[in-house]
Design a protein around this motif. Structure first.
Motif, short mmCIF file in Angstrom:
data_model
loop_
_atom_site.label_atom_id
_atom_site.label_comp_id
_atom_site.label_asym_id
_atom_site.label_seq_id
_atom_site.Cartn_x
_atom_site.Cartn_y
_atom_site.Cartn_z
N LEU A 1 0.83 -1.20 0.00
CA LEU A 1 0.00 0.00 0.00
C LEU A 1 0.87 1.25 0.00
CD1 LEU A 1 -3.00 -0.82 2.38
CD2 LEU A 1 -2.91 -0.86 -0.11
N THR A 2 0.91 1.90 -1.14
CA THR A 2 1.56 3.20 -1.26
C THR A 2 0.63 4.24 -0.63
OG1 THR A 2 0.49 3.65 -3.36
CG2 THR A 2 2.65 2.53 -3.44
N PRO A 3 1.09 5.46 -0.44
CA PRO A 3 0.17 6.48 0.08
C PRO A 3 -1.10 6.64 -0.77
CG PRO A 3 2.41 7.23 0.32
CD PRO A 3 2.47 5.95 -0.47
N THR A 4 -0.96 6.64 -2.08
CA THR A 4 -2.14 6.77 -2.94
C THR A 4 -3.09 5.59 -2.76
OG1 THR A 4 -0.93 8.07 -4.57
CG2 THR A 4 -2.93 6.94 -5.35
N ARG A 5 -2.57 4.39 -2.76
CA ARG A 5 -3.42 3.21 -2.57
C ARG A 5 -4.06 3.22 -1.20
NH1 ARG A 5 0.96 -0.95 -5.09
NH2 ARG A 5 0.56 -0.46 -7.27
N PRO B 1 2.72 10.13 7.71
CA PRO B 1 2.96 9.29 8.89
C PRO B 1 2.02 9.64 10.07
CG PRO B 1 5.04 10.00 7.96
CD PRO B 1 3.95 10.78 7.25
N LEU B 2 1.63 10.91 10.20
CA LEU B 2 0.69 11.29 11.26
C LEU B 2 -0.67 10.66 10.99
CD1 LEU B 2 -0.08 12.84 13.80
CD2 LEU B 2 -0.47 14.85 12.33
N HIS B 3 -1.08 10.60 9.74
CA HIS B 3 -2.31 9.93 9.35
C HIS B 3 -2.31 8.49 9.90
CE1 HIS B 3 -5.50 8.81 6.26
NE2 HIS B 3 -4.99 7.62 6.55
N GLY B 4 -1.16 7.81 9.72
CA GLY B 4 -1.04 6.44 10.21
C GLY B 4 -1.18 6.35 11.71
N LYS B 5 -0.57 7.27 12.42
CA LYS B 5 -0.67 7.26 13.89
C LYS B 5 -2.10 7.51 14.35
CE LYS B 5 4.12 8.45 14.53
NZ LYS B 5 5.11 9.47 14.75
N ILE B 6 -2.79 8.39 13.65
CA ILE B 6 -4.19 8.66 14.00
C ILE B 6 -5.03 7.40 13.77
CG2 ILE B 6 -6.25 9.96 13.33
CD1 ILE B 6 -4.30 12.34 12.72
N GLU B 7 -4.84 6.75 12.63
CA GLU B 7 -5.59 5.52 12.35
C GLU B 7 -5.29 4.45 13.39
OE1 GLU B 7 -5.30 3.84 8.45
OE2 GLU B 7 -6.43 5.47 7.56
N LEU B 8 -4.01 4.27 13.68
CA LEU B 8 -3.62 3.26 14.67
C LEU B 8 -4.24 3.59 16.03
CD1 LEU B 8 -1.93 0.68 14.79
CD2 LEU B 8 0.01 2.09 15.48
N VAL C 1 -8.54 -1.88 9.89
CA VAL C 1 -7.60 -0.80 10.19
C VAL C 1 -6.21 -1.36 10.46
CG1 VAL C 1 -7.02 0.98 11.90
CG2 VAL C 1 -9.36 0.79 11.03
N ALA C 2 -6.13 -2.41 11.26
CA ALA C 2 -4.83 -3.02 11.56
C ALA C 2 -4.17 -3.56 10.29
CB ALA C 2 -5.00 -4.14 12.60
N GLY C 3 -4.96 -4.19 9.44
CA GLY C 3 -4.42 -4.72 8.19
C GLY C 3 -3.91 -3.63 7.27
N ALA C 4 -4.70 -2.57 7.10
CA ALA C 4 -4.27 -1.46 6.24
C ALA C 4 -3.01 -0.81 6.80
CB ALA C 4 -5.39 -0.44 6.11
N ASP D 1 3.23 1.43 3.44
CA ASP D 1 4.60 1.95 3.53
C ASP D 1 4.50 3.39 4.01
OD1 ASP D 1 7.18 2.81 3.29
OD2 ASP D 1 7.39 2.30 1.17
N TRP D 2 4.63 3.57 5.32
CA TRP D 2 4.44 4.89 5.93
C TRP D 2 5.59 5.87 5.67
CZ3 TRP D 2 -0.26 6.01 7.04
CH2 TRP D 2 -1.13 4.96 7.34
#
Length: 116
Positions: free
Chosen positions: A4-8, A64-71, A100-103, A108-109
């Protein structure tokens, strides 16, 4: 290399928002669960439209902040699952947590947000 790239990831997020809006009604879950899920969809959509990646409307939040928020939503989703009376509603929120965990795990953050 993670698939998963950022776009994907952004495309997955928009699809997840649609799922959170439509699935509870299709599954005939309670009106409370439908409302909670709609609120989750709105919050995920808010983060997604403002993340620094091509599918965003306004690129403000670092990827990367998007990822932390999702997590950070995982404990909420697990808590929602734990407090549901209906087994179907527990499974629904556990499914969202798994999604969410899978995504998160497949993304690739550190990737450049502009590379597809």
């Amino acid at each position: 290399m993670k698939p998963l790239t950022p776009t994907r990831h952004g495309i997955v997020d928009y699809c997840a928002c649609a799922l959170m809006l439509g699935a509870p009604r299709l599954l005939k879950l309670s009106s409370e669960t439908q409302a909670v899920s709609a609120g989750l969809a709105a919050s995920y959509l808010g983060v997604t439209v403002f993340t620094d990646f091509p599918p965003a409307l306004r690129r403000v939040l670092p990827f990367p902040l998007h990822g932390k928020i999702e997590l950070g939503t995982l404990p909420l989703l697990l808590g929602l699952a734990a407090w549901r009376r209906s087994a179907n509603e527990r499974l629904y929120f556990l499914g969202l947590a798994g999604m969410v965990a899978g995504a998160y795990a497949l993304t690739d953050w550190q990737a450049n947000p502009d590379e597809t």
